[in-house]
Design an enzyme around this catalytic site. Sequence first.
Site, PDB file in Angstrom:
ATOM      1  N   LYS A  92     -35.527 -29.832  36.001  1.00 56.22           N
ATOM      2  CA  LYS A  92     -34.975 -30.484  34.820  1.00 56.22           C
ATOM      3  C   LYS A  92     -35.676 -31.801  34.510  1.00 56.22           C
ATOM      4  O   LYS A  92     -36.347 -32.392  35.366  1.00 56.22           O
ATOM      5  CB  LYS A  92     -33.488 -30.730  35.008  1.00 56.22           C
ATOM      6  CG  LYS A  92     -33.145 -31.723  36.122  1.00 56.22           C
ATOM      7  CD  LYS A  92     -31.640 -31.925  36.236  1.00 56.22           C
ATOM      8  CE  LYS A  92     -31.289 -32.955  37.319  1.00 56.22           C
ATOM      9  NZ  LYS A  92     -29.842 -33.194  37.404  1.00 56.22           N
ATOM     10  N   HIS A  93     -35.538 -32.263  33.270  1.00 60.47           N
ATOM     11  CA  HIS A  93     -36.031 -33.588  32.879  1.00 60.47           C
ATOM     12  C   HIS A  93     -34.970 -34.626  33.246  1.00 60.47           C
ATOM     13  O   HIS A  93     -33.772 -34.314  33.335  1.00 60.47           O
ATOM     14  CB  HIS A  93     -36.267 -33.631  31.365  1.00 60.47           C
ATOM     15  CG  HIS A  93     -37.450 -32.837  30.923  1.00 60.47           C
ATOM     16  ND1 HIS A  93     -38.292 -33.254  29.928  1.00 60.47           N
ATOM     17  CD2 HIS A  93     -37.947 -31.648  31.348  1.00 60.47           C
ATOM     18  CE1 HIS A  93     -39.250 -32.360  29.748  1.00 60.47           C
ATOM     19  NE2 HIS A  93     -39.044 -31.370  30.595  1.00 60.47           N
ATOM     20  N   PRO A  94     -35.393 -35.872  33.473  1.00 63.72           N
ATOM     21  CA  PRO A  94     -34.396 -36.918  33.760  1.00 63.72           C
ATOM     22  C   PRO A  94     -33.479 -37.144  32.554  1.00 63.72           C
ATOM     23  O   PRO A  94     -33.932 -37.117  31.400  1.00 63.72           O
ATOM     24  CB  PRO A  94     -35.258 -38.147  34.052  1.00 63.72           C
ATOM     25  CG  PRO A  94     -36.570 -37.880  33.399  1.00 63.72           C
ATOM     26  CD  PRO A  94     -36.767 -36.402  33.458  1.00 63.72           C
ATOM     27  N   THR A 100     -35.635 -38.220  27.506  1.00 65.10           N
ATOM     28  CA  THR A 100     -35.860 -37.052  28.365  1.00 65.10           C
ATOM     29  C   THR A 100     -37.301 -36.559  28.245  1.00 65.10           C
ATOM     30  O   THR A 100     -37.708 -35.653  28.968  1.00 65.10           O
ATOM     31  CB  THR A 100     -34.918 -35.901  27.982  1.00 65.10           C
ATOM     32  OG1 THR A 100     -35.148 -35.559  26.609  1.00 65.10           O
ATOM     33  CG2 THR A 100     -33.469 -36.286  28.191  1.00 65.10           C
TER      34      THR A 100
END
Length: 350
Positions: A92-94, A100
Amino acid sequence: MKIKVNKFVREYLEEFNVLMSYPNGKVCRYKDDEIINVPDTGFMEEYSTINKGNNACQMGSFSYSNAIIPRLDIKMGRYCSIANGLSFIAGKHPLDTISTSSFIYDPNFYIFKDASIERIKKSYTHTPYGMLIPPLPPTIFENDVYVCTNALLKPGITLHTGCVVAQNAIVTKDVPPYAIVGGSPARILKYRFDELTIKRLLELKWWEYHFADFDNIDPKKDINYYLDELEDRIIKRIIKPFDPKKMQFEELIQRNKQQILITKPTSQSSLQPTPQEQIKLLQDKINNLEINYQKALKTKNHLSYKLGEALIRANKNWYKGGYVKFIFEVIKIKKEHKANINNTQGKAYQ
């Protein structure tokens, strides 16, 4: 780690009966020069296999996968059955940073790299992804885990012993022992056995034994009847825990580095000669020795050879008047040599 298959890699895999071709379980399914991806550490116990793809993971005996292994950090126990289409939810992206977008953590994505250089004459100062999203632990498949077709798993979860993941399930959290889960997201549909039976199975740890030792226990009978029979064999020490050989990935990596020595076919001339050829070789050697001996005799009887020997003797005895004696010895040698020549010529005319 990527390794290239060679003779030593194949022999090592075949020694432990892992990653074999189906249905011939005695032959490694990889060919020379194929690239396979393996963990840096860990093992595969004997009689375990992955039937598709070029990725491997830690795996216990009697486990198999008909799916390509998506991650090298999977740790799988014994008696697991993995159907086609296994996959994992992507990283996942932060979510708690200003954006993001991957400009935050990816220094090589060209649209951000080029735009930053154009704007501020240098690459944007990124934050490493691992500092924003902590790395996940390995995904654990304990023992006797059954994963059906096209299951999607969250990395880092544990599928506990005896559980079943239904077809097309999306599993985002640990699955309890002997639970059957399905759906999106997956939920517990039921358990394979009642609570007491599950407790008995887990305490018995039947997967630590070789399945062939269960021969002639009727699987159609009630599970507790089966466990009674199995416990009886264990108590009476008719069977004992299975201690399989382990194919170590570290050793496999070292085998990949060994060089293959290519030997040329042996030429006909280097083959062992037959007895008749050996006799002929010996005869030739004898003839050569005889010829060399006759040449040596001729050399020894030559006038120059005899005069040379006389000079050497005179030099060694110079203090005893050797050189004076040498003059008289030369006269004697010449007379004897001339007489020998006359005798030889006389015999030739007779």
